[in-house]
Design an enzyme around this catalytic site. Sequence first.
Site, PDB file in Angstrom:
ATOM      1  N   ASP A   1       0.786  -1.248   0.000  1.00  0.00           N
ATOM      2  CA  ASP A   1       0.000   0.000   0.000  1.00  0.00           C
ATOM      3  C   ASP A   1       0.814   1.292   0.000  1.00  0.00           C
ATOM      4  OD1 ASP A   1      -1.883  -1.971   0.266  1.00  0.00           O
ATOM      5  OD2 ASP A   1      -2.913  -1.101   1.988  1.00  0.00           O
TER       6      ASP A   1
ATOM      7  N   LYS B   1      -7.081  -4.889  -3.152  1.00  0.00           N
ATOM      8  CA  LYS B   1      -7.898  -5.451  -2.080  1.00  0.00           C
ATOM      9  C   LYS B   1      -8.830  -4.410  -1.509  1.00  0.00           C
ATOM     10  CE  LYS B   1      -4.088  -4.317   1.021  1.00  0.00           C
ATOM     11  NZ  LYS B   1      -4.662  -3.183   1.736  1.00  0.00           N
TER      12      LYS B   1
ATOM     13  N   CYS C   1      -2.073  -2.469   7.555  1.00  0.00           N
ATOM     14  CA  CYS C   1      -2.023  -3.420   6.443  1.00  0.00           C
ATOM     15  C   CYS C   1      -0.736  -4.238   6.412  1.00  0.00           C
ATOM     16  CB  CYS C   1      -2.258  -2.693   5.124  1.00  0.00           C
ATOM     17  SG  CYS C   1      -3.973  -2.105   5.000  1.00  0.00           S
TER      18      CYS C   1
HETATM   19  C1  VGL Z   1      -4.354   1.195   5.854  1.00  0.00           C
HETATM   20  C2  VGL Z   1      -5.455   2.484   7.350  1.00  0.00           C
HETATM   21  C3  VGL Z   1      -6.601   2.382   6.622  1.00  0.00           C
HETATM   22  C4  VGL Z   1      -3.092   0.552   5.437  1.00  0.00           C
HETATM   23  C5  VGL Z   1      -5.495   1.066   5.119  1.00  0.00           C
HETATM   24  O1  VGL Z   1      -2.835   0.422   4.229  1.00  0.00           O
HETATM   25  O2  VGL Z   1      -2.332   0.173   6.347  1.00  0.00           O
HETATM   26  N1  VGL Z   1      -4.344   1.899   6.969  1.00  0.00           N
HETATM   27  N2  VGL Z   1      -6.608   1.661   5.519  1.00  0.00           N
END
Ligand code: VGL
Length: 203
Positions: A16, A111, A153
């Site tokens: 991410d 995802k 994540c």
């Molecule tokens: C994430 C917070 C909300 C991440 C995703 O990628 O870690 N963190 N959504």
Amino acid sequence: MTTYDIDPTSALIVVDVQNDFVDGSLPVSGGAECARAVGEYVARTADSYQLVVTTQDWHVDPGHHFSDEPDFEDTFPPHCRAGTEGAELHPALDEGFGGDFTSAVDAAVRKGQDNSGYSGFQGVDASGRDLDSILRAHGVAALDVIGIASSHCVAATALDGLERGYPVRVMLELSVGVSEAGESEAMTRVRDAGGIVIERPAT
Ligand code: VGL
């Protein structure tokens, strides 16, 4: 940057490293430095890994994951909407890499279309193959997990990998968390589940 011993049968999972988490709607402090460091690391090590995989949050209708009054633990401002600029990989990856970062990427999964989607193992590639199938098809035997956010994540991906039987390392030097407390709590869970967490070098 630390030099890590790399198991040639392992995969690097870059979690991410997306615009919204660096300088978009849900910026994580240190995100740009993280993206650049990940780019540099991949430039140096891509050939040492069996596979380099990216994950992306790719939200369409993730339910309670999005909130107008987010607590930044379980609920968040809207981010990484499918198909938007905010969901693209951050350009500091290219800067650190010294060229097109994606040229070193063997597989990319998305995802969270209709859920929080914290774990990369919930992701599928463009042809619908899930991460575990991709890893097994390439004979991957261990995972190095890095990226954004260590508290969410990265940790969820590491924990899922451990549950599926992969030895897992998380390198914090190549990751950032939504908060320090969140990162530390999440990394305790990773260690308790048998993962190796490599701390940032003292500066
Ligand atoms: C994430 C917070 C909300 C991440 C995703 O990628 O870690 N963190 N959504």
